[in-house]
Write a protein that holds these residues in place. Structure first.
Motif, short mmCIF file in Angstrom:
data_model
loop_
_atom_site.label_atom_id
_atom_site.label_comp_id
_atom_site.label_asym_id
_atom_site.label_seq_id
_atom_site.Cartn_x
_atom_site.Cartn_y
_atom_site.Cartn_z
N VAL A 134 -16.80 48.48 -39.10
CA VAL A 134 -17.25 48.63 -40.33
C VAL A 134 -17.17 50.32 -40.79
O VAL A 134 -16.64 50.80 -41.68
N LYS A 135 -18.02 50.91 -39.75
CA LYS A 135 -18.18 52.25 -39.78
C LYS A 135 -16.98 53.08 -39.83
O LYS A 135 -16.78 54.02 -40.29
N GLU A 136 -16.13 52.70 -39.25
CA GLU A 136 -14.73 53.46 -38.85
C GLU A 136 -13.63 53.22 -40.03
O GLU A 136 -12.52 53.60 -40.01
N ARG A 137 -13.94 52.16 -41.09
CA ARG A 137 -13.00 52.20 -42.12
C ARG A 137 -13.77 52.22 -43.50
O ARG A 137 -14.73 52.43 -43.29
N SER A 138 -12.70 52.83 -44.18
CA SER A 138 -13.27 52.78 -45.67
C SER A 138 -14.12 51.77 -46.28
O SER A 138 -13.57 50.58 -46.28
#
Length: 122
Positions: A94-98
């Motif tokens: 989640v953190k790594e995507r918009s």
């Protein structure tokens, strides 16, 4: 004018589901396609995910661990996290995507602001 966007909710708290459904209904350009309360069998709802423009995703849901959805939701244009979990504790995928975050409890004002941001990005 934003296009009609298909929304799917993955959430297991009845009150949270009720509120998010109410808030979605405030926007004529949002269409609720379904609610998933248990993620034990992701294959059973994978087709629903493929037709989703906005996914409202709680990070703690019955039936499994949220990371099992990582590959299934990668193509969904708008991910809105609806969780009481602190942002720093979000899963890496989640953190790594918009994404957008609606911290519980979600107010109508928070929801309106988030959807306005989505419409501006679309």
């Amino acid at each position: 004018m934003p296009p009609n966007l298909n929304c799917l909710i993955i959430e297991d708290e009845p009150l949270a589901i009720k509120k998010i459904v109410e808030y979605i209904r405030m926007f004529p350009d949002l269409s609720l396609t379904g609610t998933i309360e248990d993620i034990e069998d992701p294959a059973s709802f994978a087709p629903d995910l493929q037709a989703t423009d906005i996914l409202f995703l709680d990070l703690v849901v019955s039936g499994g661990i949220i990371e099992t959805l990582e590959e299934l939701i990668v193509e969904i244009p708008f991910l809105i996290i609806t969780s009481a979990i602190c942002k720093r504790d979000y899963p890496t995928f989640v953190k790594e995507r918009s994404h957008y975050a609606l911290q519980k409890p979600i107010s109508p004002e928070m929801f309106r602001k988030c959807i306005a941001e989505v419409f501006n990005m679309h």
